[in-house]
Design a protein around this motif. Structure first.
Motif, short mmCIF file in Angstrom:
data_model
loop_
_atom_site.label_atom_id
_atom_site.label_comp_id
_atom_site.label_asym_id
_atom_site.label_seq_id
_atom_site.Cartn_x
_atom_site.Cartn_y
_atom_site.Cartn_z
N TRP A 1 0.85 -1.21 0.00
CA TRP A 1 0.00 0.00 0.00
C TRP A 1 0.87 1.25 0.00
N THR B 1 -3.22 3.36 -2.96
CA THR B 1 -4.62 3.78 -2.93
C THR B 1 -4.80 4.75 -1.78
N ASP C 1 -6.97 -0.13 3.83
CA ASP C 1 -7.74 -1.37 3.80
C ASP C 1 -8.65 -1.48 2.59
N GLU C 2 -8.37 -0.70 1.56
CA GLU C 2 -9.09 -0.80 0.29
C GLU C 2 -8.07 -0.80 -0.85
N VAL C 3 -7.51 -1.97 -1.12
CA VAL C 3 -6.47 -2.11 -2.15
C VAL C 3 -6.92 -3.20 -3.12
N PRO C 4 -7.53 -2.83 -4.25
CA PRO C 4 -8.02 -3.83 -5.20
C PRO C 4 -6.89 -4.65 -5.81
N PRO C 5 -7.14 -5.91 -6.12
CA PRO C 5 -6.11 -6.75 -6.75
C PRO C 5 -5.56 -6.15 -8.04
N ASP C 6 -6.41 -5.48 -8.83
CA ASP C 6 -5.94 -4.87 -10.07
C ASP C 6 -4.88 -3.80 -9.80
N ALA C 7 -5.06 -3.05 -8.72
CA ALA C 7 -4.10 -2.00 -8.38
C ALA C 7 -2.76 -2.63 -8.00
N ARG D 1 -1.66 -5.52 -9.00
CA ARG D 1 -1.09 -6.09 -10.23
C ARG D 1 -0.40 -5.01 -11.06
N GLU D 2 -1.01 -3.85 -11.19
CA GLU D 2 -0.39 -2.76 -11.96
C GLU D 2 0.91 -2.29 -11.30
#
Length: 263
Positions: free
Chosen positions: A200, A240, A244-250, A252-253
């Motif tokens: 993060w 982000t 506690d809000e970290v999408p898998p897509d983020a 991965r990028e």
């Protein structure tokens, strides 16, 4: 999969440290990040730890307080400062919260640790952790900013080669290290050149920034919510807005962006 259970801050450095300044920083981190989660002051913790005699039922320390361990002997403010001023070959300091039985808390506790070795080839480690459950399952923006501020000030103080703040499942190894099968020793000794994973908040040291194209390139192209130049070739990437809000897509990028400096 269960949610990440630990908020973790770590700084790694191969630089010599200003020991008096590090002692002050460590004390501030304990006071600002951890003691709000514990009904005792640092002075009280030290006093209780000094006077405590272990027993069969509470071997580590008095229930509800903390154990303070200094590898060179008794933990007091004076001994901590003296140990940093005259660094032995190995120094490890731990402040660990205890449960109602006087045992180290794992799922509902916190700890702070400084591990230093008087060897320029050995990475010094500074680690702070707290159970997510302590925050009631929701970590406020004010609290998140407190952890970020501690990372930034510590990174500058110790001239860190890398570091991070994350929600963690993997213990002493990062999730990336566990996923690719890299051992802790290998990761630590290559920490100046290779980032220990996407997080993060990911602190990139000077060599890592250079390998990614330099400060200007990283600032303009990192796929992150915020990118901050800390000076000295160090850049802090905040993936982000919320810890506690970290999408898998983020993730991965960011992993793809960091690929040149990852194991």
């Amino acid at each position: 999969m269960s949610p990440p259970h630990v908020v973790r801050l770590e700084l790694d450095t191969f630089s010599g440290v200003d020991r008096a300044a590090l002692a002050t920083w460590f004390g501030a981190v304990v006071a600002d990040l951890l003691l709000p989660l514990c009904p005792a002051s640092v002075g009280e913790l030290v006093s209780v730890a000094r006077d405590y005699h272990p027993s069969d039922t509470t071997p580590w320390g008095p229930p509800g307080y903390a154990r303070l361990l200094l590898s060179t002997g008794e933990f007091t403010p004076a001994s901590w400062s003296a140990a940093l001023a005259d660094l032995p070959s190995f120094l490890r300091v731990q402040l660990v919260r205890l449960d109602s039985q006087g045992l180290p808390l794992v799922d509902g506790g916190w700890s702070a640790e400084v591990l230093l070795k008087d060897d320029p080839a050995f990475p010094h480690q500074i680690t702070v952790t707290a159970s997510r459950s302590l925050f009631g399952g929701w970590i406020s923006l004010v609290t998140q900013q407190g952890w970020l501020s501690a990372l930034k000030s510590g990174a500058t103080l110790v001239r860190a080669c890398g570091g991070w703040v994350t929600l963690d499942r993997s213990g002493v190894r990062t999730e990336h290290e566990a996923a690719v099968g890299v051992g802790l020793d290998e990761s630590l000794f290559t920490a100046a050149e290779l980032c220990r994973g996407p997080h993060w908040a990911t602190l990139l040291g000077p060599r890592q920034v250079a390998a990614l194209g330099g400060v200007r390139e990283v600032r303009s192209t990192a796929p992150c919510f915020a990118v901050e130049d800390l000076g000295g070739g160090r850049i802090l990437l905040q993936l982000t807005e919320h810890l506690d809000e970290v999408p898998p897509d983020a993730v991965r990028e960011l992993t793809e962006f960091l690929a040149p400096v990852l194991h």
